[in-house]
Design a protein around this motif. Structure first.
Motif, mmCIF file in Angstrom:
data_model
loop_
_atom_site.group_PDB
_atom_site.id
_atom_site.type_symbol
_atom_site.label_atom_id
_atom_site.label_comp_id
_atom_site.label_asym_id
_atom_site.label_seq_id
_atom_site.Cartn_x
_atom_site.Cartn_y
_atom_site.Cartn_z
ATOM 1 N N GLU A 1 -35.956 -4.933 22.698
ATOM 2 C CA GLU A 1 -35.771 -6.255 22.127
ATOM 3 C C GLU A 1 -37.110 -6.840 21.689
ATOM 4 O O GLU A 1 -38.120 -6.679 22.352
ATOM 5 C CB GLU A 1 -35.124 -7.210 23.151
ATOM 6 C CG GLU A 1 -33.682 -6.880 23.456
ATOM 7 C CD GLU A 1 -33.140 -7.729 24.584
ATOM 8 O OE1 GLU A 1 -33.829 -8.686 24.986
ATOM 9 O OE2 GLU A 1 -32.042 -7.427 25.073
ATOM 10 N N GLY A 2 -37.109 -7.523 20.589
ATOM 11 C CA GLY A 2 -38.287 -8.256 20.163
ATOM 12 C C GLY A 2 -39.360 -7.413 19.514
ATOM 13 O O GLY A 2 -40.443 -7.891 19.231
ATOM 14 N N LYS A 3 -39.097 -6.114 19.300
ATOM 15 C CA LYS A 3 -40.112 -5.292 18.650
ATOM 16 C C LYS A 3 -40.267 -5.663 17.181
ATOM 17 O O LYS A 3 -41.323 -5.485 16.599
ATOM 18 C CB LYS A 3 -39.745 -3.807 18.795
ATOM 19 C CG LYS A 3 -40.035 -3.270 20.200
ATOM 20 C CD LYS A 3 -39.853 -1.772 20.251
ATOM 21 C CE LYS A 3 -40.255 -1.232 21.625
ATOM 22 N NZ LYS A 3 -40.077 0.228 21.700
ATOM 23 N N SER A 4 -39.184 -6.126 16.576
ATOM 24 C CA SER A 4 -39.302 -6.555 15.189
ATOM 25 C C SER A 4 -39.974 -7.923 15.138
ATOM 26 O O SER A 4 -39.917 -8.697 16.083
ATOM 27 C CB SER A 4 -37.916 -6.657 14.555
ATOM 28 O OG SER A 4 -37.123 -7.573 15.264
ATOM 29 N N LYS A 5 -40.637 -8.217 14.047
ATOM 30 C CA LYS A 5 -41.339 -9.479 13.885
ATOM 31 C C LYS A 5 -40.337 -10.612 13.686
ATOM 32 O O LYS A 5 -39.315 -10.446 13.049
ATOM 33 C CB LYS A 5 -42.280 -9.434 12.675
ATOM 34 C CG LYS A 5 -43.399 -8.407 12.802
ATOM 35 C CD LYS A 5 -44.420 -8.835 13.820
ATOM 36 C CE LYS A 5 -45.610 -7.882 13.829
ATOM 37 N NZ LYS A 5 -46.620 -8.292 14.805
ATOM 38 N N TYR A 6 -40.688 -11.787 14.207
ATOM 39 C CA TYR A 6 -39.826 -12.958 14.034
ATOM 40 C C TYR A 6 -39.588 -13.226 12.547
ATOM 41 O O TYR A 6 -38.472 -13.485 12.126
ATOM 42 C CB TYR A 6 -40.480 -14.164 14.695
ATOM 43 C CG TYR A 6 -39.794 -15.478 14.434
ATOM 44 C CD1 TYR A 6 -38.714 -15.870 15.200
ATOM 45 C CD2 TYR A 6 -40.222 -16.314 13.422
ATOM 46 C CE1 TYR A 6 -38.069 -17.065 14.970
ATOM 47 C CE2 TYR A 6 -39.594 -17.512 13.179
ATOM 48 C CZ TYR A 6 -38.521 -17.879 13.957
ATOM 49 O OH TYR A 6 -37.892 -19.062 13.716
ATOM 50 N N THR A 7 -40.653 -13.126 11.740
ATOM 51 C CA THR A 7 -40.525 -13.449 10.329
ATOM 52 C C THR A 7 -39.677 -12.434 9.574
ATOM 53 O O THR A 7 -39.267 -12.687 8.451
ATOM 54 C CB THR A 7 -41.908 -13.535 9.664
ATOM 55 O OG1 THR A 7 -42.637 -12.338 9.956
ATOM 56 C CG2 THR A 7 -42.681 -14.728 10.195
ATOM 57 N N ALA A 8 -39.451 -11.297 10.172
ATOM 58 C CA ALA A 8 -38.615 -10.291 9.504
ATOM 59 C C ALA A 8 -37.146 -10.471 9.827
ATOM 60 O O ALA A 8 -36.308 -9.767 9.297
ATOM 61 C CB ALA A 8 -39.055 -8.885 9.922
ATOM 62 N N THR A 9 -36.832 -11.427 10.692
ATOM 63 C CA THR A 9 -35.435 -11.651 11.055
ATOM 64 C C THR A 9 -34.980 -13.039 10.620
ATOM 65 O O THR A 9 -34.401 -13.198 9.545
ATOM 66 C CB THR A 9 -35.241 -11.464 12.570
ATOM 67 O OG1 THR A 9 -36.230 -12.238 13.271
ATOM 68 C CG2 THR A 9 -35.405 -10.005 12.959
ATOM 69 N N ILE A 10 -35.244 -14.048 11.431
ATOM 70 C CA ILE A 10 -34.766 -15.393 11.113
ATOM 71 C C ILE A 10 -35.442 -15.943 9.861
ATOM 72 O O ILE A 10 -34.781 -16.498 8.977
ATOM 73 C CB ILE A 10 -34.990 -16.344 12.306
ATOM 74 C CG1 ILE A 10 -34.291 -15.803 13.548
ATOM 75 C CG2 ILE A 10 -34.462 -17.743 11.967
ATOM 76 C CD1 ILE A 10 -32.821 -15.536 13.372
ATOM 77 N N PHE A 11 -36.757 -15.786 9.749
ATOM 78 C CA PHE A 11 -37.434 -16.300 8.567
ATOM 79 C C PHE A 11 -36.950 -15.584 7.309
ATOM 80 O O PHE A 11 -36.850 -16.189 6.240
ATOM 81 C CB PHE A 11 -38.956 -16.153 8.693
ATOM 82 C CG PHE A 11 -39.698 -16.754 7.534
ATOM 83 C CD1 PHE A 11 -39.875 -18.128 7.452
ATOM 84 C CD2 PHE A 11 -40.186 -15.965 6.511
ATOM 85 C CE1 PHE A 11 -40.536 -18.689 6.366
ATOM 86 C CE2 PHE A 11 -40.851 -16.513 5.429
ATOM 87 C CZ PHE A 11 -41.027 -17.884 5.356
ATOM 88 N N ASP A 12 -36.631 -14.308 7.431
ATOM 89 C CA ASP A 12 -36.124 -13.562 6.289
ATOM 90 C C ASP A 12 -34.796 -14.146 5.818
ATOM 91 O O ASP A 12 -34.543 -14.265 4.616
ATOM 92 C CB ASP A 12 -35.956 -12.088 6.663
ATOM 93 C CG ASP A 12 -35.490 -11.243 5.480
ATOM 94 O OD1 ASP A 12 -36.185 -11.252 4.453
ATOM 95 O OD2 ASP A 12 -34.434 -10.607 5.585
ATOM 96 N N LEU A 13 -33.932 -14.523 6.774
ATOM 97 C CA LEU A 13 -32.659 -15.159 6.416
ATOM 98 C C LEU A 13 -32.890 -16.505 5.738
ATOM 99 O O LEU A 13 -32.222 -16.865 4.773
ATOM 100 C CB LEU A 13 -31.794 -15.342 7.667
ATOM 101 C CG LEU A 13 -31.312 -14.054 8.346
ATOM 102 C CD1 LEU A 13 -30.589 -14.385 9.643
ATOM 103 C CD2 LEU A 13 -30.410 -13.259 7.417
#
Length: 376
Positions: A220-232
């Motif tokens: 969990e959490g290995k992906s960057k925050y900006t690549a998930t919620i910020f991307d949406l």
């Protein structure tokens, strides 16, 4: 699991589809999404029988362990025993039916219509598109007339008893972290095959299951925050560039804008409440809401609302009102914030009791993780 539930447990998906034990009993999973939109496991159980009494017992035990008595949204399949248990244990919770299971049942009961007509497209619009109840009801009647389905008993039952549980027309206003299906746990179910065997006894079974949960947590959490919620969020901002304002009116307490996305035949209404504002740093904070209800449903501003904020010259910073804390990098600090907020100004003994319960849960989590290391 308890700590994760305290932070992210407002929306839970309940899955009973995985079966691997010797008696072919269902392994039930309580799962949700963390702030990276990754699946997290809140709890699990092996059920001997799938009846209302068993599910009612399970839900009560789950809430007792989690020291909670309610959720915002609970997503399940349409099993009658589960449905009744949910109504008994959590009557105030929005109970949503899994869209994937519903679509499978549509094909099962109306497969001949699927193959002969464009029924799937029309039914999909009933699931996802319509924003107003009157429009939804009119489209439903038109569909029944178009495909000669007015006497279909399965559709009658699905509409009468459950339409508020599956159509986005009725579900947009309830925060559901964007979840519409119990398929969230599908990938985890697939990985369980590497850990669980049908000949394991119950102790061995849950030891292996715990290892699967720990390995999932480690990823969990290995992906960057900006690549998930910020991307949406970024995708919605890009969508706002294609939004045009068709009409504007001043209704006294609010401004209303009718907007449309380029190459779309759907029109949305965005309202800005003039009376709901605060003054901070010499700027007036304006609250907008859109008829598509994306923010209410998933916690992410839609392109329609972003267009209006842009018109209002809100360009350099999104107001704190629109930042849902559970999606931020600081989401893991939410529990401490809740404890502080709930104890300020309260009875001193109640404060001690609340802090004691909170600390006990954290110490249990620490002890559980520390027990994995021999040198401690």
């Amino acid at each position: 699991m308890i700590r994760e539930f305290q932070i992210y447990g407002e929306v839970v998906s309940f899955d009973t589809t995985y079966r691997t034990n010797k008696e072919y009993r269902p392994l039930t999973l309580f799962v949700g999404l963390n702030n990276h939109r990754e699946m997290i496991v809140f709890g699990a159980a092996l059920l001997y029988e799938e009846i209302t009494r068993a599910f009612e017992w399970l839900f009560n035990v789950f809430f007792r362990v989690m020291s909670s008595d309610k959720l915002q949204t609970f997503i399940t399949d349409k099993d009658p025993a589960i449905n009744l248990a949910v109504s008994l244990v959590m009557p105030q919770t929005y109970h949503r039916l899994c869209i994937w299971h519903l679509e499978q049942n549509v094909y099962k009961h109306l497969g001949h219509i699927f193959r002969a007509h464009k029924f799937q497209s029309d039914f999909s619009k009933l699931l996802f598109d319509y924003e107003y109840e009157a429009v939804f009801l009119n489209a439903w009647e038109e569909m029944l007339e178009k495909y000669d389905l007015k006497d279909n008993s399965w559709l009658k039952n699905t509409f009468t008893l459950r339409k508020k549980k599956w159509s986005m027309t009725y579900g947009r206003d309830t925060f559901s972290v964007g979840m519409r299906s119990t398929q969230l746990s599908e990938s985890f179910n697939g990985s369980l095959k590497a850990y669980l065997k049908s000949d394991l006894d119950i102790v061995q079974f849950f030891k292996h299951f715990e290892r699967a949960v720990d390995d999932n947590r480690a990823n969990e959490g290995k992906s960057k925050y900006t690549a998930t919620i910020f991307d949406l969020f970024e995708k919605q901002w890009e969508k706002s560039l294609l939004v045009s304002v068709n009409n504007f009116c001043d209704e006294g307490d609010c401004y209303k804008y009718n907007v449309r996305t380029h190459e779309s035949d759907r029109e949305h209404t965005v309202a800005m409440n003039q009376s709901t504002h605060t003054v901070a740093m010499n700027h007036s904070t304006k609250i907008v809401s859109c008829s598509c209800k994306l923010f209410e449903f998933s916690g992410i501003l839609c392109g329609h609302a972003l267009k209006i904020l842009d018109i209002l010259n809100v360009k350099d910073k999104i107001f704190d009102y629109y930042i849902v804390k559970r999606w931020t990098k600081d989401a893991t600090n939410l529990m401490a914030m809740k404890i502080k907020g709930s104890t300020e100004g309260s009875d001193p003994k109640a404060e001690v009791s609340t802090r004691y319960k909170y600390l006990c849960k954290n110490f249990i989590q620490i002890a559980s993780e520390a027990s994995e290391f021999r040198e401690i």
